[in-house]
Scaffold this motif. Structure first.
Motif, mmCIF file in Angstrom:
data_model
loop_
_atom_site.group_PDB
_atom_site.id
_atom_site.type_symbol
_atom_site.label_atom_id
_atom_site.label_comp_id
_atom_site.label_asym_id
_atom_site.label_seq_id
_atom_site.Cartn_x
_atom_site.Cartn_y
_atom_site.Cartn_z
ATOM 1 N N GLN A 149 40.816 -6.760 20.964
ATOM 2 C CA GLN A 149 40.117 -7.838 21.671
ATOM 3 C C GLN A 149 38.638 -7.496 21.870
ATOM 4 O O GLN A 149 37.761 -8.352 21.682
ATOM 5 N N ASN A 150 38.365 -6.241 22.230
ATOM 6 C CA ASN A 150 36.965 -5.817 22.389
ATOM 7 C C ASN A 150 36.202 -5.900 21.075
ATOM 8 O O ASN A 150 35.043 -6.311 21.045
ATOM 9 N N ASP A 151 36.868 -5.505 19.977
ATOM 10 C CA ASP A 151 36.236 -5.587 18.653
ATOM 11 C C ASP A 151 35.929 -7.034 18.285
ATOM 12 O O ASP A 151 34.860 -7.343 17.747
ATOM 13 N N GLU A 152 36.874 -7.924 18.576
ATOM 14 C CA GLU A 152 36.688 -9.347 18.265
ATOM 15 C C GLU A 152 35.515 -9.931 19.048
ATOM 16 O O GLU A 152 34.704 -10.682 18.518
ATOM 17 N N LEU A 153 35.426 -9.580 20.318
ATOM 18 C CA LEU A 153 34.310 -10.056 21.148
ATOM 19 C C LEU A 153 32.976 -9.513 20.630
ATOM 20 O O LEU A 153 31.975 -10.236 20.613
ATOM 21 N N ALA A 154 32.970 -8.256 20.196
ATOM 22 C CA ALA A 154 31.738 -7.659 19.664
ATOM 23 C C ALA A 154 31.294 -8.383 18.393
ATOM 24 O O ALA A 154 30.093 -8.629 18.186
ATOM 25 N N GLU A 155 32.263 -8.753 17.542
ATOM 26 C CA GLU A 155 31.939 -9.504 16.315
ATOM 27 C C GLU A 155 31.417 -10.897 16.645
ATOM 28 O O GLU A 155 30.457 -11.377 16.044
ATOM 29 N N LEU A 156 32.078 -11.564 17.598
ATOM 30 C CA LEU A 156 31.630 -12.904 17.998
ATOM 31 C C LEU A 156 30.207 -12.867 18.559
ATOM 32 O O LEU A 156 29.401 -13.767 18.311
ATOM 33 N N ALA A 157 29.908 -11.826 19.337
ATOM 34 C CA ALA A 157 28.598 -11.720 19.985
ATOM 35 C C ALA A 157 27.453 -11.624 18.976
ATOM 36 O O ALA A 157 26.304 -11.967 19.287
ATOM 37 N N LYS A 158 27.765 -11.181 17.742
ATOM 38 C CA LYS A 158 26.734 -11.056 16.700
ATOM 39 C C LYS A 158 26.380 -12.407 16.066
ATOM 40 O O LYS A 158 25.393 -12.524 15.368
#
Length: 201
Positions: A132-141
């Motif tokens: 979930q943290n990885d997904e949020l980091a990708e979305l934030a880009k």
């Protein structure tokens, strides 16, 4: 006299052909609309079949595991929706994100209340998973239309998984208060899934 008859005949023919053209156009529109509705229905049925398959293949979690999964799903949804409010381009996507913040805040409260009345009482752990943290980091880009596409695609996936979990626990869960909460939340998740699918088009 013949000229008058010919003129009248020509006028009648023109009116008839005009009417046929209009009817043909209306028929074409009706067929197109019907085909579109049929495709939408078929798509929804296929997607619901995927939810059913996911539900059948995933073992029913115990009470504590269920409240933790529900809590971290809500936390992820709220975090992703907050990103959408700043990074999304589409007003429809931003409106969906605002709906997600409210709905998942409500869902968290419902699960907490049900967990507190369970015997023994449970406390949800809302800590996000590494995925979930990885997904949020990708979305934030991402920004703009690129964000919209990625966010809505992820929302379809997340809500399919959440719906399968809620339905499954409502049917086979081991804690009565949580089963009731899951049964109340499932139809709301279904609405969110349908909304996300409509935006995904």
């Amino acid at each position: 006299m013949n000229k008058l008859l010919l003129t009248a005949s020509a006028a009648m023919l023109a009116l008839t052909l005009g009417g046929c053209g209009q009817k043909a156009e209306q028929t074409t529109d009706a067929v197109a609309n019907s085909a579109s509705e049929t495709a939408d229905t078929a798509g929804a049925m296929a997607a619901n079949a995927m939810v059913d398959a996911e539900q059948a293949l995933t073992p029913t979690p115990g009470g504590q595991e269920f409240v933790n999964k529900a809590a971290n799903t809500d936390a992820y949804e709220i975090a992703a929706a907050k990103l959408a409010q700043t990074n999304a381009a589409s007003p429809d996507v931003k409106a969906f994100a605002a709906e997600m913040i409210k709905a998942h805040t409500d869902s968290t409260a419902k699960i907490k209340a049900a967990a507190a009345t369970a015997s023994p009482a449970m406390v949800p752990d809302a800590a996000l998973t590494a995925d979930q943290n990885d997904e949020l980091a990708e979305l934030a880009k991402k920004k703009g239309a690129e964000f919209d596409d990625a966010y809505i695609e992820e929302q379809v996936d997340v809500h399919q998984t959440a719906l399968a979990m809620m339905r499954d626990y409502a049917e086979k869960g081991d804690t009565p208060s949580l089963r009731t909460a899951a049964g109340e939340i499932a139809p709301v998740v279904q609405k969110h899934l349908d909304h996300a699918r409509s935006l995904d088009k």
